[in-house]
Design an enzyme around this catalytic site. Structure first.
Site, PDB file in Angstrom:
ATOM      1  N   ASP A 116      25.832 -20.262 -45.555  1.00 41.51           N
ATOM      2  CA  ASP A 116      26.290 -21.642 -45.652  1.00 41.51           C
ATOM      3  C   ASP A 116      25.040 -22.418 -46.021  1.00 41.51           C
ATOM      4  O   ASP A 116      24.171 -22.674 -45.191  1.00 41.51           O
ATOM      5  CB  ASP A 116      26.878 -22.114 -44.322  1.00 41.51           C
ATOM      6  CG  ASP A 116      27.346 -23.560 -44.409  1.00 41.51           C
ATOM      7  OD1 ASP A 116      26.871 -24.281 -45.321  1.00 41.51           O
ATOM      8  OD2 ASP A 116      28.165 -23.977 -43.582  1.00 41.51           O
ATOM      9  N   TYR A 122      38.633 -31.526 -69.971  1.00 36.88           N
ATOM     10  CA  TYR A 122      39.350 -30.776 -68.939  1.00 36.88           C
ATOM     11  C   TYR A 122      38.692 -29.431 -68.689  1.00 36.88           C
ATOM     12  O   TYR A 122      38.744 -28.897 -67.578  1.00 36.88           O
ATOM     13  CB  TYR A 122      40.823 -30.564 -69.345  1.00 36.88           C
ATOM     14  CG  TYR A 122      41.621 -30.012 -68.187  1.00 36.88           C
ATOM     15  CD1 TYR A 122      42.083 -30.867 -67.175  1.00 36.88           C
ATOM     16  CD2 TYR A 122      41.862 -28.654 -68.065  1.00 36.88           C
ATOM     17  CE1 TYR A 122      42.766 -30.367 -66.085  1.00 36.88           C
ATOM     18  CE2 TYR A 122      42.545 -28.141 -66.970  1.00 36.88           C
ATOM     19  CZ  TYR A 122      42.997 -29.009 -65.985  1.00 36.88           C
ATOM     20  OH  TYR A 122      43.667 -28.518 -64.895  1.00 36.88           O
ATOM     21  N   ARG A 168      29.914 -33.907 -30.810  1.00 38.58           N
ATOM     22  CA  ARG A 168      29.794 -32.497 -31.192  1.00 38.58           C
ATOM     23  C   ARG A 168      29.761 -31.679 -29.903  1.00 38.58           C
ATOM     24  O   ARG A 168      28.712 -31.234 -29.445  1.00 38.58           O
ATOM     25  CB  ARG A 168      28.531 -32.239 -32.026  1.00 38.58           C
ATOM     26  CG  ARG A 168      28.470 -32.986 -33.343  1.00 38.58           C
ATOM     27  CD  ARG A 168      29.157 -32.351 -34.537  1.00 38.58           C
ATOM     28  NE  ARG A 168      30.604 -32.433 -34.588  1.00 38.58           N
ATOM     29  CZ  ARG A 168      31.302 -32.135 -35.689  1.00 38.58           C
ATOM     30  NH1 ARG A 168      30.695 -31.791 -36.812  1.00 38.58           N
ATOM     31  NH2 ARG A 168      32.602 -32.193 -35.684  1.00 38.58           N
ATOM     32  N   PHE A 192      39.051 -33.139 -33.900  1.00 35.24           N
ATOM     33  CA  PHE A 192      38.092 -34.245 -33.720  1.00 35.24           C
ATOM     34  C   PHE A 192      38.236 -35.324 -34.776  1.00 35.24           C
ATOM     35  O   PHE A 192      37.917 -36.486 -34.532  1.00 35.24           O
ATOM     36  CB  PHE A 192      36.655 -33.692 -33.733  1.00 35.24           C
ATOM     37  CG  PHE A 192      36.329 -32.923 -34.978  1.00 35.24           C
ATOM     38  CD1 PHE A 192      36.647 -31.574 -35.071  1.00 35.24           C
ATOM     39  CD2 PHE A 192      35.736 -33.532 -36.065  1.00 35.24           C
ATOM     40  CE1 PHE A 192      36.371 -30.852 -36.233  1.00 35.24           C
ATOM     41  CE2 PHE A 192      35.442 -32.836 -37.221  1.00 35.24           C
ATOM     42  CZ  PHE A 192      35.765 -31.485 -37.302  1.00 35.24           C
ATOM     43  N   PHE A 252      30.716 -23.377 -37.438  1.00 32.93           N
ATOM     44  CA  PHE A 252      30.914 -24.746 -37.890  1.00 32.93           C
ATOM     45  C   PHE A 252      32.418 -24.985 -38.005  1.00 32.93           C
ATOM     46  O   PHE A 252      33.175 -24.076 -38.353  1.00 32.93           O
ATOM     47  CB  PHE A 252      30.202 -25.065 -39.208  1.00 32.93           C
ATOM     48  CG  PHE A 252      30.347 -26.525 -39.528  1.00 32.93           C
ATOM     49  CD1 PHE A 252      29.657 -27.463 -38.775  1.00 32.93           C
ATOM     50  CD2 PHE A 252      31.226 -26.972 -40.495  1.00 32.93           C
ATOM     51  CE1 PHE A 252      29.850 -28.831 -38.988  1.00 32.93           C
ATOM     52  CE2 PHE A 252      31.416 -28.333 -40.707  1.00 32.93           C
ATOM     53  CZ  PHE A 252      30.723 -29.259 -39.951  1.00 32.93           C
ATOM     54  N   THR A 253      32.834 -26.213 -37.740  1.00 31.70           N
ATOM     55  CA  THR A 253      34.255 -26.544 -37.590  1.00 31.70           C
ATOM     56  C   THR A 253      35.116 -26.093 -38.766  1.00 31.70           C
ATOM     57  O   THR A 253      36.032 -25.277 -38.612  1.00 31.70           O
ATOM     58  CB  THR A 253      34.414 -28.060 -37.379  1.00 31.70           C
ATOM     59  OG1 THR A 253      33.728 -28.735 -38.442  1.00 31.70           O
ATOM     60  CG2 THR A 253      33.843 -28.494 -36.043  1.00 31.70           C
ATOM     61  N   LYS A 282      25.421 -32.922 -48.732  1.00 25.74           N
ATOM     62  CA  LYS A 282      24.263 -32.995 -47.824  1.00 25.74           C
ATOM     63  C   LYS A 282      22.997 -32.821 -48.663  1.00 25.74           C
ATOM     64  O   LYS A 282      22.524 -33.776 -49.261  1.00 25.74           O
ATOM     65  CB  LYS A 282      24.366 -31.930 -46.721  1.00 25.74           C
ATOM     66  CG  LYS A 282      25.392 -32.256 -45.642  1.00 25.74           C
ATOM     67  CD  LYS A 282      26.804 -31.935 -46.041  1.00 25.74           C
ATOM     68  CE  LYS A 282      27.802 -31.915 -44.922  1.00 25.74           C
ATOM     69  NZ  LYS A 282      29.174 -31.748 -45.413  1.00 25.74           N
TER      70      LYS A 282
HETATM   71  N1  PM9 Z   1      29.691 -31.210 -42.397  1.00 25.08           N
HETATM   72  C1  PM9 Z   1      29.132 -33.075 -41.059  1.00 25.08           C
HETATM   73  O1  PM9 Z   1      29.320 -34.253 -40.744  1.00 25.08           O
HETATM   74  C2  PM9 Z   1      31.154 -33.235 -42.549  1.00 25.08           C
HETATM   75  C3  PM9 Z   1      32.459 -32.792 -42.041  1.00 25.08           C
HETATM   76  S1  PM9 Z   1      32.612 -32.301 -40.382  1.00 25.08           S
HETATM   77  C4  PM9 Z   1      32.446 -33.706 -39.527  1.00 25.08           C
HETATM   78  O2  PM9 Z   1      28.206 -32.389 -40.594  1.00 25.08           O
HETATM   79  C5  PM9 Z   1      28.364 -27.247 -42.793  1.00 25.08           C
HETATM   80  C6  PM9 Z   1      27.189 -26.699 -42.092  1.00 25.08           C
HETATM   81  C7  PM9 Z   1      28.683 -28.585 -42.732  1.00 25.08           C
HETATM   82  C8  PM9 Z   1      29.844 -29.075 -43.404  1.00 25.08           C
HETATM   83  C9  PM9 Z   1      30.254 -30.410 -43.268  1.00 25.08           C
HETATM   84  C10 PM9 Z   1      30.615 -28.153 -44.159  1.00 25.08           C
HETATM   85  C11 PM9 Z   1      31.835 -28.587 -44.889  1.00 25.08           C
HETATM   86  C12 PM9 Z   1      30.250 -26.845 -44.190  1.00 25.08           C
HETATM   87  N2  PM9 Z   1      29.144 -26.418 -43.503  1.00 25.08           N
HETATM   88  O3  PM9 Z   1      32.387 -31.589 -45.563  1.00 25.08           O
HETATM   89  O4  PM9 Z   1      33.742 -29.943 -46.803  1.00 25.08           O
HETATM   90  O5  PM9 Z   1      27.892 -29.382 -42.028  1.00 25.08           O
HETATM   91  O6  PM9 Z   1      31.724 -30.874 -47.859  1.00 25.08           O
HETATM   92  O7  PM9 Z   1      31.477 -29.324 -46.011  1.00 25.08           O
HETATM   93  C13 PM9 Z   1      29.987 -32.452 -42.041  1.00 25.08           C
HETATM   94  P1  PM9 Z   1      32.392 -30.497 -46.579  1.00 25.08           P
END
Ligand code: PM9
Length: 459
Positions: A217, A74, A384, A451, A126-127, A260
């Protein structure tokens, strides 16, 4: 094919996941059932899945072996120690807080760093990032160079911050009213465009002078480092690791989605240099994620991420990665298809404005195009554009982004050049009868990050 321009896969395939294609009538039916939202399709109905490169990567034999080394205590897991040591070695920050994925880190950073009414500056939004900034009372301001909003302009480092815009907003609003600068490497919604080292250095100098923190980021840091090596003078002989280390030396911390460039299926982290901010983050992580030594991740997943981060910096890996994406872009350009130029690091973005000039932005051209591509070919992509951009928090009006695009996102180590050919042929085929693409409207619009789960019908 020119093998130096497009290098062969630097790996052998040890295990496969069969794919199959359902017929066109079935694709029409499942698209309708999914409310014409490609996020809501079932994976088994998809032939080539270019929805996202997030968590869809193929792990290496070493990463899979790492899963077996999971220490699921843990607290104080040895895999956390490995991840922490790796991130410190590669990025150079003082503190590392694991989170379940990137937005977990964004939640922590926004909560501990933004006072309501403060400005948060970024190189395009970014979203999920903007959601957390605004959710904590921040006012997001885009200070990316204007070039980034012009899809057809082919210039390097379109992700750069506009230094004049940065200086102007500091002078106008006062440094104390700026929570921080969020600098994304690469810039996802601009087309996966990189930021130059020169720009990072300049942004850092100005912000340090004004005592404004700069948080990256870091989600696609390795792709950004590759572009610097390939295109920025003075970096051709530096390793990806050296470039990465220098990039992060200009930041005060970062958020990272390991899904990623960490080449894993789940995980992320927050990095900080400041001890007080780190303490605040550890207090908060226990509320939302778990102990500061796992932050919502299993021990085995931290191990796979520690290994994946190092693999993403191997030159053969990252060269193939970026050039495979470029190959798809080149094939589409040869066929006369409008895309964001130059090709970015993780995806090719179809320019829906030029693909569907008969549709107004309010008729959701990119959403429609993504659906038609699936129906045409079984290839899944992601909108997008106006749908992703959402609504202004104050006025409730739709944001109207200049870039109205469909993203063909390439998962890491999953598809071959032949798959890219199939995708290019499918898009080219659709382009021939593009005037048949009909507009869409919302039948269900979620209040935030619409979206992901919105539903649509044909106008
Ligand atoms: N990016 C992408 O498909 C997955 C979710 S949105 C459709 O590009 C950036 C630059 C990203 C990102 C996620 C996140 C969030 C932060 N910054 O998905 O929570 O491209 O691991 O990361 C997506 P998490």
């Amino acid at each position: 094919m020119d093998y130096s321009q497009y290098p062969a896969e630097p790996f052998r395939i040890k295990m496969v996941e069969p794919v199959s294609m359902i017929g066109r009538e079935e694709r029409e039916r499942v698209a309708r059932e999914a409310g014409y939202n490609t996020f809501l399709l079932n994976s088994e109905d998809v032939y080539i899945d270019l929805l996202t490169d997030s968590g869809t990567n193929a792990m290496s034999d070493r990463q899979w072996a790492g899963l077996m080394m999971g220490d699921e205590a843990y607290s104080g897991s040895k895999n956390f120690k490995h991840l922490e040591a790796t991130v410190k070695e590669l990025f150079g920050f003082n503190y590392v807080v694991p989170t379940h994925q990137g937005r977990g880190a964004e939640n922590l950073l926004s909560t501990i760093s933004i006072k309501p009414g403060q400005y948060v500056l970024g190189n395009m939004y970014f979203t999920t990032t903007r959601f957390h900034q605004e959710n904590n009372g921040g006012i997001f301001v885009d200070i990316i160079k204007d070039e980034a909003h012009d899809a057809s302009l082919n210039v390097p480092f379109k992700g750069d911050i506009d230094i004049a815009k940065l200086e102007k907003i500091i002078a106008e609003k006062g440094a104390e009213n700026i929570a921080y600068v969020c600098l994304a490497v690469t810039v996802n919604l601009a087309g996966g465009q990189p930021v130059s080292m020169k720009n990072m250095r300049e942004v850092s100098a100005i912000c340090r002078q004004n005592k404004i923190n700069v948080f990256y980021d870091a989600t696609r840091f390795a792709e950004n480092a590759y572009f610097i090596k390939e295109q920025e003078e003075g970096y051709e002989d530096k390793s990806i690791q050296e470039i990465t280390f220098e990039m992060f030396s200009y930041a005060d911390g970062c958020t990272m989605s390991g899904k990623k460039d960490g080449i894993v299926n789940i995980g992320g982290f927050l990095c900080l240099n400041d001890h007080d901010l780190y303490t605040a983050a550890t207090e908060l992580v226990t509320v939302f994620e778990g102990m500061p030594s796992y932050g919502g991740m299993a021990g085995r997943d931290m191990e796979a991420l520690a290994i994946g981060l190092k693999e993403s910096m191997q030159f053969e890996y990252i060269e193939h990665r970026v050039k495979q994406v470029r190959y798809l872009g080149d094939r589409l350009l040869e066929a006369g298809i409008p895309i964001i130029e130059p090709a970015g690091g993780h995806a090719i973005f179809l320019d829906a404005r030029r693909f569907c000039p008969h549709l107004d932005q309010k008729e959701l051209p990119a959403q429609s195009l993504a659906n038609e591509l699936f129906i045409e070919s079984g290839v899944r992509s992601m909108e997008r554009g106006i749908v992703s951009a959402g609504r202004d928090k104050e006025t409730g009006e739709n944001h109207m982004p200049k870039l109205e695009t469909v993203r063909l996102t390439i998962p890491r180590r999953v598809y071959t050049y032949k798959h890219m050919d199939v995708v290019a042929d499918a898009v080219t085929q659709l382009y021939k009868h593009r005037e048949d693409i009909r507009g869409l409207r919302f039948v269900y619009e979620p209040k935030q990050l619409r979206f992901f789960t919105a539903r649509f019908e044909h106008i």
